[in-house]
Enzyme design. Sequence first.
Site, PDB file in Angstrom:
ATOM      1  N   HIS A 116       1.764   4.517  -2.766  1.00  0.00           N
ATOM      2  CA  HIS A 116       1.839   5.970  -2.547  1.00  0.00           C
ATOM      3  C   HIS A 116       3.208   6.519  -2.967  1.00  0.00           C
ATOM      4  CE1 HIS A 116      -1.937   6.711  -0.527  1.00  0.00           C
ATOM      5  NE2 HIS A 116      -1.708   5.836   0.443  1.00  0.00           N
ATOM      6  N   HIS A 162       0.833  -1.201   0.000  1.00  0.00           N
ATOM      7  CA  HIS A 162       0.000   0.000   0.000  1.00  0.00           C
ATOM      8  C   HIS A 162       0.873   1.259   0.000  1.00  0.00           C
ATOM      9  CE1 HIS A 162      -3.763   2.197   1.184  1.00  0.00           C
ATOM     10  NE2 HIS A 162      -2.874   3.036   1.706  1.00  0.00           N
ATOM     11  N   GLU A 163       1.802   1.321   0.938  1.00  0.00           N
ATOM     12  CA  GLU A 163       2.638   2.521   1.051  1.00  0.00           C
ATOM     13  C   GLU A 163       3.571   2.645  -0.149  1.00  0.00           C
ATOM     14  OE1 GLU A 163       1.676   4.611   3.177  1.00  0.00           O
ATOM     15  OE2 GLU A 163       0.437   3.262   4.405  1.00  0.00           O
TER      16      GLU A 163
END
Lengths: 500, 500
Positions: B268, B264-265
């Site tokens: 980003h 997920h990160e």
Amino acid sequence: MSEKLERLKTLLAEVADLNYAAALLGWDQQTYMPPGGAEARGNQLATLSRFSHDKFVSDEIGTLLDDLEKEYAGAQPDSDELRLLRLTRHNYDQQVRVPSEFVAEFAVVTSKAFEAWVEARSTSDFAIFRPHLEKVVELNQRFVSFFPPADHPYDILLDQFERGMKTAEVQAIFDELRPQQVELIQAIAAGPQVEDAFLLGDYDEKKMWDFSVQIATQFGYDWERGRQDKAAHPFTTNFSINDVRITTRFEEDKPTSMLFSTMHETGHALYELGSNQAYERTPLAGGTSLAVHESQSRMWENLVGRSLPFWEYFFPKFKEAFPTQVGQVDLPSFYKAINKVEPSLIRVNADEATYNLHIMLRLELEIGMVEGNVQVKDLPEIWNAKMDEYLGVVPPNDAKGVLQDIHWSGGTLGYFSTYALGNLISVQLWKQILKDVPNLPDQIRAGKFEGLLGWLHEHIHVHGAKFEPQELVERVTGSRINPAPYVSYLREKFSEIYGL
Amino acid sequence: MSEKLERLKTLLAEVADLNYAAALLGWDQQTYMPPGGAEARGNQLATLSRFSHDKFVSDEIGTLLDDLEKEYAGAQPDSDELRLLRLTRHNYDQQVRVPSEFVAEFAVVTSKAFEAWVEARSTSDFAIFRPHLEKVVELNQRFVSFFPPADHPYDILLDQFERGMKTAEVQAIFDELRPQQVELIQAIAAGPQVEDAFLLGDYDEKKMWDFSVQIATQFGYDWERGRQDKAAHPFTTNFSINDVRITTRFEEDKPTSMLFSTMHETGHALYELGSNQAYERTPLAGGTSLAVHESQSRMWENLVGRSLPFWEYFFPKFKEAFPTQVGQVDLPSFYKAINKVEPSLIRVNADEATYNLHIMLRLELEIGMVEGNVQVKDLPEIWNAKMDEYLGVVPPNDAKGVLQDIHWSGGTLGYFSTYALGNLISVQLWKQILKDVPNLPDQIRAGKFEGLLGWLHEHIHVHGAKFEPQELVERVTGSRINPAPYVSYLREKFSEIYGL
């Protein structure tokens, strides 16, 4: 508190916030920042330095200082208020002379110089660093030109780090010190050398780290208000009186150096942590000078950490941690090994007897560069010649010679002599402590350091930057910085170790 | 480039430097800062926020914008120059309404609110957090009052995170989404559940970390321009286009969550790293909105990381790393387990089918608080009632209910709905990618992600914040944010897994 003083403290607190933020940018740069961040980091540091400078030299602060100096003219000379005004005035009168653009240029130049130095040192190629160092010297000369002429131009740089100290005074101290240290080193060299092969074996980094942490903890380092990380060049930094961080490193070819590095930085950290909490976000927070700071780090590293009582307590634990390396070694042999005197190339790894000579060499070069009598291009040659003259060793390459220290890449000339002065102060203080706490060696022998830390806290740490360095030393020991106690200490310690 | 534009960019670069420095203060606060540093850190963040705000809303920037808008009136509508002016104008017109004192007060209040929330959550005692949240709500209401009336007061908060988005539009999207997601969840609940006990075993943290790193590396995360650290609440932050850092965490009772957190990160981070390098130190650097940002993180986490092709490649390696835990598990069972649908209490661990319902609940509460129709003191009760209504589960305590999220403690209302919008956008983009790169599933099956990253870079990342979020989505997919593709995706994926 007067309304104007309150306003001044509000403005100083904002400047402190900016400086602390810049310090965190620096800490991160040396611990965790990925390489890609370097260029942006230089810009961030430049912007923050400039803003902090502009905020500090504002007309409002100037006017407040003028007004408050009148208002507090009759205050107690040792009151915090008067001392805060005096220190702020000193810093203000210095910084107000320095143009804002210079501050930003300095940050950008040194950010690039740092990167160039890293590369130059890793490839041992002075040519990479040379143009950057030339720029740094030029910036320092320009800095000096902002001030009215001093006795010596180098005074202005020295005063940045050691308020009130003069070049001539340092030179006089060093002139007294040099022949006596050289004599001692020669006497040691004439006899048999101590054995230290067991210090150079295969030590586990993690275990060494844990042992360092144990020592720092027993010294009284507060892990709720600090932490230890790894850095290529160990340093201490802080972002508050209550967030004071140390760094250390593990050197494969000198594994025990991690212990002494941690003790050294812990000494710095205990000083910062000990400031009067009322000084938070004021210029009074933190050490009063680099020399006094170094007196703390060297005291914990050497007077404590390289003493026999210390290892009477810690050596059994060290043996337990490293049975294959020192299981068969006895305490006297270990004590001698960690105090081995041997002229060597690298300042930070130098023993107590030779260390100051490394400093003297650097001071002479710096003075020469500032005067314009030493050209940067000639530095490697001069460096090597002086190493031969002072210590009888010549670097095989510039990485182990003129490129070894980080300091010039950070733009700082005027800094090095404080290391030697710190050694002198540490022994002056130590003599006083032994008068006040006569059973200190027994306490250390029992692994107890509260007595020492308590004394330092009361007489040194809590005052932060309230007193000028020489004033503080004189208040506590009765005399200004003086090389005699240090020379006696060295003679006594090494005569015993080397049977002179 | 016009002299005035150059000057504007210089000023914006300084503001960026201050904001990046503040971001580092925040990163450190959540990763390495010792507890003692907390109070000072609050002050530092307040000072930097205020200075950054003051620098940005200066008269000089205002005048430059006025002049430059005339100068560039005839420029290409998609030129970087015009887009920079438009975005800067948007931000300027917002921030110039907000008093400097408010910005500093906001930083101080939220710094304290964060500490109170940490304590409240760890003791599950809402009373500790309540006064701070009341203050946060009051600050947000005051923030709204600085602006001219909008269609809905919440619009003003939403616009902070999702330029141009309206509350009514989000509500319309959610109204369309809610019944269809509820229907799907009910259909799944009516049948047999999948087995996932093997995911909850005793996994080694270090090995899980290494596996996460391997995935991030293959996704294309550049470790020379980033790093991963541990944090209680995983986040991505950056201090340059070339220093973009991620964090992750290990949860004993949900060990595999670390993998998905890192993916997920990384999603980003890849977005931030992909910005046009020419945008460095300008407002055009970085993602255009939180929803588009979340579309990237959720795409890598879910559309890639919870897909069958992905695990066709990675499951054999996962088995190798964790033979005792999944040695006997086959790929279809593993795939089902990591996609298990089950109404649960914690948003960040919610599966794809239930996740958006957590968001809808928060949006309703936030709108109620901003309107003044929901009182902070009643929040726990309303929270629990809505959880029961939407998901059929009731938190046993507030730590697992109203206190679970960090966001309100940071002062941010208006943020949550972007998470759900991000899910919708991720599938809209995915459909387009599959048209342009039809063999993408085969690439993923072979552990190759350059095709995906290349497409995202070209169509999304490189543009930074140049286009408004809805504009960008429409340029790339041909339509504005639209829930239909997401609903189809969920139906198709979970019908297959649950045999509906």
